[in-house]
Design a protein around this motif. Structure first.
Motif, mmCIF file in Angstrom:
data_model
loop_
_atom_site.group_PDB
_atom_site.id
_atom_site.type_symbol
_atom_site.label_atom_id
_atom_site.label_comp_id
_atom_site.label_asym_id
_atom_site.label_seq_id
_atom_site.Cartn_x
_atom_site.Cartn_y
_atom_site.Cartn_z
ATOM 1 N N HIS A 159 0.826 -1.209 0.000
ATOM 2 C CA HIS A 159 0.000 0.000 0.000
ATOM 3 C C HIS A 159 0.865 1.266 0.000
ATOM 4 C CE1 HIS A 159 -4.058 -1.578 0.214
ATOM 5 N NE2 HIS A 159 -3.607 -2.520 1.035
ATOM 6 N N VAL A 160 1.978 1.235 0.713
ATOM 7 C CA VAL A 160 2.878 2.393 0.721
ATOM 8 C C VAL A 160 3.448 2.625 -0.669
ATOM 9 C CG1 VAL A 160 5.100 3.227 1.592
ATOM 10 C CG2 VAL A 160 3.424 2.294 3.174
ATOM 11 N N LEU A 161 3.798 1.555 -1.366
ATOM 12 C CA LEU A 161 4.377 1.694 -2.708
ATOM 13 C C LEU A 161 3.374 2.237 -3.722
ATOM 14 C CD1 LEU A 161 6.585 -1.498 -3.011
ATOM 15 C CD2 LEU A 161 7.313 0.857 -2.630
ATOM 16 N N ARG A 162 2.093 2.075 -3.477
ATOM 17 C CA ARG A 162 1.071 2.570 -4.410
ATOM 18 C C ARG A 162 0.717 4.037 -4.205
ATOM 19 N NH1 ARG A 162 -2.227 -2.812 -4.102
ATOM 20 N NH2 ARG A 162 -2.419 -2.094 -1.985
ATOM 21 N N GLN A 163 1.290 4.683 -3.206
ATOM 22 C CA GLN A 163 0.957 6.077 -2.916
ATOM 23 C C GLN A 163 1.597 7.013 -3.945
ATOM 24 O OE1 GLN A 163 -1.257 6.887 -0.560
ATOM 25 N NE2 GLN A 163 -1.401 4.700 -0.126
ATOM 26 N N ASP A 164 0.961 8.167 -4.117
ATOM 27 C CA ASP A 164 1.521 9.201 -4.988
ATOM 28 C C ASP A 164 2.773 9.780 -4.352
ATOM 29 O OD1 ASP A 164 -0.538 8.955 -6.824
ATOM 30 O OD2 ASP A 164 -1.787 10.436 -5.795
ATOM 31 N N VAL A 165 3.592 10.439 -5.178
ATOM 32 C CA VAL A 165 4.839 11.015 -4.693
ATOM 33 C C VAL A 165 4.573 12.080 -3.632
ATOM 34 C CG1 VAL A 165 6.884 12.301 -5.372
ATOM 35 C CG2 VAL A 165 6.012 10.506 -6.852
ATOM 36 N N GLY A 166 3.531 12.875 -3.801
ATOM 37 C CA GLY A 166 3.201 13.929 -2.840
ATOM 38 C C GLY A 166 2.863 13.399 -1.460
ATOM 39 N N TRP A 167 2.397 12.189 -1.390
ATOM 40 C CA TRP A 167 2.042 11.585 -0.112
ATOM 41 C C TRP A 167 3.287 11.453 0.771
ATOM 42 C CZ3 TRP A 167 3.002 6.876 2.457
ATOM 43 C CH2 TRP A 167 2.136 6.572 3.494
ATOM 44 N N PHE A 168 4.441 11.212 0.152
ATOM 45 C CA PHE A 168 5.683 11.057 0.904
ATOM 46 C C PHE A 168 6.218 12.397 1.409
ATOM 47 C CE2 PHE A 168 5.466 7.216 -1.640
ATOM 48 C CZ PHE A 168 5.731 6.257 -0.685
ATOM 49 N N ASP A 169 5.744 13.505 0.827
ATOM 50 C CA ASP A 169 6.122 14.813 1.356
ATOM 51 C C ASP A 169 5.439 15.065 2.701
ATOM 52 O OD1 ASP A 169 7.680 15.275 -0.860
ATOM 53 O OD2 ASP A 169 6.099 16.349 -1.947
ATOM 54 N N VAL A 170 4.250 14.540 2.847
ATOM 55 C CA VAL A 170 3.486 14.729 4.074
ATOM 56 C C VAL A 170 3.893 13.705 5.147
ATOM 57 C CG1 VAL A 170 1.153 14.717 5.057
ATOM 58 C CG2 VAL A 170 1.545 15.662 2.776
#
Length: 154
Positions: A122-133
Motif C-alpha cells: 500500500h505504501v508503494l502505491r501512494q503518490d509522490v506527494g504523499w511522501f512529502d506529508v
C-alpha cells in the motif's frame, strides 16, 4: 469556539480520533488456512495441557494414599508407580504447553509477515506527494510498532 480560534489565527483543535476495538473476524483476516489450522492445533494442545492440572491432583491423591500403606515393600512399589505416572504427566504437560506456544507463535509470525507485506504494498502505491506529508522514518516506526501490537494481540 472554533470560529473564534480561526479569527485569532490559531488552528482549530482537531478532535482525537477514537479507535474501535477490532472484531475477531477483523483480527484474523490475515490468517491463511494453515494459520487457522495451527491455531486450532494450538488451542487443542492448550486444552490438553490445562486438563493436566486436575489430573495431577488425582495422582497426588494416589501418592498420599500410598504413604499410608503399612507394608514397606508395597508402599515403595505404589510410590514408585505414582512417581512414574507423575513424570509421564509432567512430560505430557510440557509437550502440550510447548506445542501450544509454538503453534500460536508461528501462526502470529506468519500473519504479521502478511500484514507487513500488505502495508508495504500500500505504501508503494501512494503518490509522490504523499511522501512529502509522511516521513519515511515515521512510516517504518509505525509499521514496526503496529505489527508488533498486532502480533501480541493474536
Amino acid at each position: 469556539p472554533v470560529a473564534e480560534a480561526v479569527e485569532n489565527g490559531a488552528a482549530p483543535a482537531t478532535p482525537e480520533p477514537t479507535i474501535k476495538p477490532a472484531s475477531m473476524k477483523e483480527l484474523y483476516r490475515f490468517a491463511s488456512s494453515a494459520d487457522k489450522s495451527l491455531m486450532i492445533m494450538g488451542g487443542c494442545a492448550a486444552a490438553v495441557g490445562g486438563a493436566m492440572q486436575p489430573a495431577m491432583a488425582f495422582f497426588l491423591g494416589d501418592l498420599t494414599e500410598a504413604l499410608y500403606i503399612t507394608d514397606q515393600s508395597k508402599r515403595n512399589e505404589k510410590v514408585l508407580t505414582v512417581v512414574i505416572e507423575l513424570l509421564v504427566l509432567a512430560l505430557v504437560t510440557f509437550l502440550t504447553t510447548a506445542g501450544s506456544w509454538v503453534c500460536f507463535a508461528v501462526s502470529a509470525d506468519r500473519q504479521q509477515i502478511t500484514l507487513r507485506r500488505k502495508f508495504f504494498a500500500h505504501v508503494l502505491r501512494q503518490d509522490v506527494g504523499w511522501f512529502d506529508v509522511n516521513e519515511p522514518a515515521t512510516l517504518t516506526t509505525r509499521c514496526t510498532n503496529d505489527s508488533y501490537d498486532f502480533r501480541e494481540g493474536i
